[in-house]
Scaffold this active site. Structure first.
Site, PDB file in Angstrom:
ATOM      1  N   ARG A  46      -3.291  -5.175  14.785  1.00  0.00           N
ATOM      2  CA  ARG A  46      -2.854  -5.696  13.487  1.00  0.00           C
ATOM      3  C   ARG A  46      -2.626  -4.627  12.576  1.00  0.00           C
ATOM      4  NH1 ARG A  46      -5.674  -7.116   9.496  1.00  0.00           N
ATOM      5  NH2 ARG A  46      -7.103  -8.348  10.678  1.00  0.00           N
ATOM      6  N   TYR A  98      20.910 -17.507   4.300  1.00  0.00           N
ATOM      7  CA  TYR A  98      20.444 -18.256   5.440  1.00  0.00           C
ATOM      8  C   TYR A  98      19.262 -19.341   4.903  1.00  0.00           C
ATOM      9  CZ  TYR A  98      16.903 -18.999   9.318  1.00  0.00           C
ATOM     10  OH  TYR A  98      16.192 -19.409  10.204  1.00  0.00           O
ATOM     11  N   ASP A 170      19.685  -8.042   3.482  1.00  0.00           N
ATOM     12  CA  ASP A 170      19.376  -8.725   4.931  1.00  0.00           C
ATOM     13  C   ASP A 170      20.638  -8.404   5.842  1.00  0.00           C
ATOM     14  OD1 ASP A 170      19.390 -10.385   7.229  1.00  0.00           O
ATOM     15  OD2 ASP A 170      18.422 -12.060   6.184  1.00  0.00           O
ATOM     16  N   LYS A 195      17.867 -11.902  16.315  1.00  0.00           N
ATOM     17  CA  LYS A 195      19.374 -11.976  16.597  1.00  0.00           C
ATOM     18  C   LYS A 195      19.769 -10.661  17.046  1.00  0.00           C
ATOM     19  CE  LYS A 195      18.212 -15.670  14.122  1.00  0.00           C
ATOM     20  NZ  LYS A 195      18.394 -15.713  12.641  1.00  0.00           N
TER      21      LYS A 195
HETATM   22  C1  LIG Z   1      17.555 -16.128  11.437  1.00  0.00           C
HETATM   23  C2  LIG Z   1      17.757 -15.391  10.068  1.00  0.00           C
HETATM   24  C3  LIG Z   1      16.592 -14.994   9.358  1.00  0.00           C
HETATM   25  C4  LIG Z   1      15.222 -15.573   9.726  1.00  0.00           C
HETATM   26  O1  LIG Z   1      14.576 -14.905  10.822  1.00  0.00           O
HETATM   27  P1  LIG Z   1      13.442 -15.376  11.869  1.00  0.00           P
HETATM   28  O2  LIG Z   1      13.408 -14.459  13.054  1.00  0.00           O
HETATM   29  O3  LIG Z   1      14.421 -16.793  12.515  1.00  0.00           O
HETATM   30  O4  LIG Z   1      12.395 -15.788  11.085  1.00  0.00           O
HETATM   31  C5  LIG Z   1      16.756 -14.380   8.258  1.00  0.00           C
HETATM   32  N1  LIG Z   1      17.884 -14.070   7.823  1.00  0.00           N
HETATM   33  C6  LIG Z   1      19.210 -14.342   8.563  1.00  0.00           C
HETATM   34  C7  LIG Z   1      20.489 -13.639   8.141  1.00  0.00           C
HETATM   35  C8  LIG Z   1      18.951 -14.796  10.042  1.00  0.00           C
HETATM   36  O5  LIG Z   1      20.021 -15.144  10.550  1.00  0.00           O
END
Ligand SMILES: *Cc1c(COP(=O)(O)O)cnc(C)c1O
Length: 380
Positions: A46, A98, A170, A195
């Protein structure tokens, strides 16, 4: 080194023990100590794992940060970020986020006394006005999900800096292949590595990249304290995805352009959202700020939800599923799927209507994707 080369070679020397060109997957939860607290640098997975360490160094390098940290999901990264802000902190956040980010902000607002003001960050006057009041953090997405709005990251970072607020971007949609927010003045970059960085729809993961030394230290501490860490095997898969990020983002971009041009001007289409189209409200900013327009296209169909359901049924290559950024094309209905947690009135005000469809354009042949969309539109 240029960016595509850095994806493969920066921070990833061959394994010092064996010369393996890929990091070994260290499936070990713990590490032997010669005497109490006399160890190799690894104590417990961890707190740190050698496979994760290679991924984290790579994430830090490709986002031009000081350090990278890997998490079990994008929201795991966000949860850890939120742990750094005491009750009573004030965030200025973009108004098109998101859905899960919005849900977590609202949870912290109700549960832990976080103050959040959502503003249209494409309008610098509104950002300036929101920063008249003390703010601890400015939270941005660019391009946004699902409306693909573009924020001037450098301009907002400068406003935030003079107001003493930390800037988080982000960068999930653009990826460092197209845009590097830290080079534009951001303090922290967040990713859902689920993603484009992972890129193959086979893992859930997240990341924070820190520009400042004090944040690198603080968030490494929080990463261990909160414990939302990824498995070593998932770290290996994200790293493998990163190696092809450059070629994939170019392919995603070609697909998205073909799809956007097919949709644009069609009689059944009310509006296309794609920063590469000349009539996108921030097209010129996108051209300046990004080195490509990405793989996402959103479209509002003229016939509302009924048309959407027919369109979704008619598509053959695009798979109806949440998520995005994988090699295969996916389609999403934000109002009932990814953004269902945003209250209806809020959604409609922003433009996330019942008629909106979000397309994640994969790396199939762009002509096949354009044909798929054309055929589905013809059924409306
Ligand atoms: C999917 C997504 C998240 C969240 O991520 P997870 O891996 O699903 O927890 C945050 N920001 C954006 C822009 C996303 O597309």
């Amino acid at each position: 080194m240029r960016f595509d080369t850095r994806l493969l070679h920066e921070a990833q020397p061959p394994d010092p023990l064996t010369g393996a060109v890929n990091p070994p997957v260290y499936l070990s939860s713990t590490f032997r100590q010669k005497a109490p607290n006399v160890h190799s640098g690894y104590v417990y997975s961890r707190s740190g794992n050698p496979t994760r360490a290679v991924l984290e160094a790579t994430l830090g390098a490709i986002e031009s940060g000081r350090a990278g940290l890997a998490f079990s999901s994008g929201l795991g990264a966000l949860t850890t970020l939120l742990e750094a802000f005491p009750s009573g902190s004030r965030f200025v956040a973009a108004d098109d986020l998101y859905g899960g980010t919005y849900r977590l902000f609202e949870h912290h607002r109700r549960q832990f006394g976080l103050k959040v003001d959502y503003v249209d960050t494409t309008d610098l006057d509104r950002v300036r006005a929101a920063l008249d009041e003390r703010a601890d953090l400015v939270y941005l997405e660019s391009p946004t999900n699902p409306l693909l709005k573009i924020t001037d990251l450098n301009a907002v970072a400068r406003l935030a800096k003079s107001a003493g607020a930390t800037v988080v971007v982000d960068n999930t949609f653009a990826t460092p292949a197209l845009q590097r927010p830290i080079e534009l003045g951001a303090d922290i970059v967040l990713h859902s590595t689920t993603k484009y960085l992972g890129g193959h729809s086979d893992i859930i993961g997240g990341a924070l990249v820190l520009a400042r030394a004090k944040d690198a230290e603080r968030f490494a501490w929080l990463q261990n304290a909160v414990g939302a860490v990824p498995s070593p095997f998932d770290c290996f898969l994200v790293l493998r995805g990163i190696h092809t990020l450059g070629v994939r983002m170019r392919a995603h971009g070609e697909s998205a352009r073909a799809v956007a041009e097919t949709l644009d001007g069609h009689s059944q289409v009310r509006r296309v959202y794609y920063p590469g189209l000349a009539d996108h409200p921030q097209h010129r900013l996108a051209r300046r700020q990004m080195s490509g327009y990405g793989g996402m296209v959103s479209v509002e169909l003229a016939g509302g939800k009924k048309a959407v359901l027919r369109f979704l049924r008619a598509l053959r290559i695009f798979t109806l599923a949440e998520s995005l950024g994988g090699v295969e094309s996916l389609v999403d209905h934000p109002a009932t799927m990814t953004h269902a947690s945003v209250p209806r009135a809020e959604r409609e005000k922003l433009g996330v209507t019942e008629g909106l469809v979000r397309l994640s354009c994969g790396i199939e042949d762009p002509a096949d994707l354009a044909d798929d969309v054309r055929r589905a539109l013809a059924r409306l």
